[in-house]
Design a protein around this motif. Structure first.
Motif, short mmCIF file in Angstrom:
data_model
loop_
_atom_site.label_atom_id
_atom_site.label_comp_id
_atom_site.label_asym_id
_atom_site.label_seq_id
_atom_site.Cartn_x
_atom_site.Cartn_y
_atom_site.Cartn_z
N SER A 113 28.27 47.05 45.81
CA SER A 113 28.54 48.01 44.56
C SER A 113 29.91 48.73 44.77
O SER A 113 30.52 48.69 43.95
N ARG A 114 30.27 49.05 46.00
CA ARG A 114 31.61 49.61 46.13
C ARG A 114 32.55 48.37 45.72
O ARG A 114 33.77 48.63 45.12
N TYR A 115 32.44 47.03 46.03
CA TYR A 115 33.19 46.05 45.55
C TYR A 115 33.49 46.09 44.31
O TYR A 115 34.47 45.71 43.79
N ILE A 116 32.31 45.84 43.47
CA ILE A 116 32.24 45.79 42.16
C ILE A 116 32.89 46.90 41.67
O ILE A 116 33.80 46.79 40.58
N ASP A 117 32.87 48.08 41.95
CA ASP A 117 33.54 49.22 41.39
C ASP A 117 34.98 49.19 41.63
O ASP A 117 35.77 49.67 40.88
N ARG A 118 35.30 48.54 42.49
CA ARG A 118 37.08 48.44 42.98
C ARG A 118 37.42 47.10 42.65
O ARG A 118 38.40 46.67 43.28
N GLN A 119 36.99 46.73 41.52
CA GLN A 119 37.50 45.34 40.99
C GLN A 119 39.08 45.21 40.89
O GLN A 119 39.63 44.29 41.45
N GLU A 120 39.46 46.36 40.19
CA GLU A 120 41.04 46.24 39.78
C GLU A 120 41.80 46.44 41.00
O GLU A 120 42.78 45.56 41.22
N GLU A 121 41.59 47.21 41.82
CA GLU A 121 42.19 47.40 43.30
C GLU A 121 41.98 46.08 43.99
O GLU A 121 42.97 45.44 44.71
N HIS A 122 40.92 45.44 44.12
CA HIS A 122 40.78 44.08 44.91
C HIS A 122 41.66 43.11 44.57
O HIS A 122 42.25 42.38 45.34
N HIS A 123 41.64 42.92 43.12
CA HIS A 123 42.52 41.94 42.40
C HIS A 123 43.89 42.05 43.01
O HIS A 123 44.66 41.13 42.82
N ARG A 124 44.24 43.52 42.45
CA ARG A 124 45.60 43.82 42.59
C ARG A 124 46.26 43.59 44.09
O ARG A 124 47.47 42.96 44.27
N ARG A 125 45.32 44.05 44.93
CA ARG A 125 45.72 43.85 46.32
C ARG A 125 45.54 42.26 46.86
O ARG A 125 46.04 42.19 48.06
N VAL A 128 40.16 40.09 47.37
CA VAL A 128 38.91 39.69 46.82
C VAL A 128 38.12 38.74 47.84
O VAL A 128 38.63 38.30 48.78
N SER A 129 36.88 38.98 47.46
CA SER A 129 35.89 38.40 48.30
C SER A 129 35.60 36.83 47.68
O SER A 129 35.26 37.05 46.76
N GLU A 130 35.95 35.86 48.57
CA GLU A 130 35.81 34.53 47.86
C GLU A 130 34.40 34.12 47.47
O GLU A 130 34.06 33.70 46.43
#
Length: 145
Positions: A113-125, A128-130
């Protein structure tokens, strides 16, 4: 289903046609509400969802009576239909064929859930989880089995 115990959690990912950045930030909240409604209509319980310009994530709980391929196919189809009819984006929303689907244990729900909520942050940094971002099978994946 009152006599059957189940905890079936699924994470789905699917992409726009040709990975085109068709999902506009302006109408993304409406898209997410439509996804929510379509999951509920088909007997699912939405837990989290989010979208980037070229893909969507959905975490939900499903009863054991639901056929996974049928469920996600209907959610994708109904979602693009409704977006194009109700929101009328500048470029029609079309999903590519296929999707990624993972089953999760209950104790993984919070982390995903946290990963999904933080999509923009993961993609910017670039963090991302493969596994959670996969929408299609690579040819050599079948050789790894």
């Amino acid at each position: 289903m009152s006599h059957v115990f189940h905890q079936l959690y699924y994470h789905f990912t699917w992409a726009t046609h040709s990975r085109e950045p068709l999902i506009d930030r302006v109408w993304r909240p409406q898209l997410l509400e439509i996804i929510n409604e379509e999951v509920k209509t088909r007997g699912g319980v939405p837990i989290r969802h989010n979208a980037m310009p070229d893909h969507a994530h959905l975490l939900c709980r499903l009863p054991p009576t639901i056929l996974i391929a049928e469920f996600i196919g209907q959610v994708k189809g109904a979602t693009s239909f409704r977006v194009n009819k109700e929101i009328q984006p500048r470029f029609k929303l079309h999903w590519q064929e296929g999707y990624g689907a993972l089953t999760l244990r209950k104790d993984e729900i919070e982390k995903v859930s946290r990963y999904i909520d933080r999509q923009e942050e993961h993609h910017r940094r670039g963090s991302v989880s493969e596994l959670l971002e996969r929408c299609e099978v690579e040819e050599d994946d079948w050789l790894k089995l």
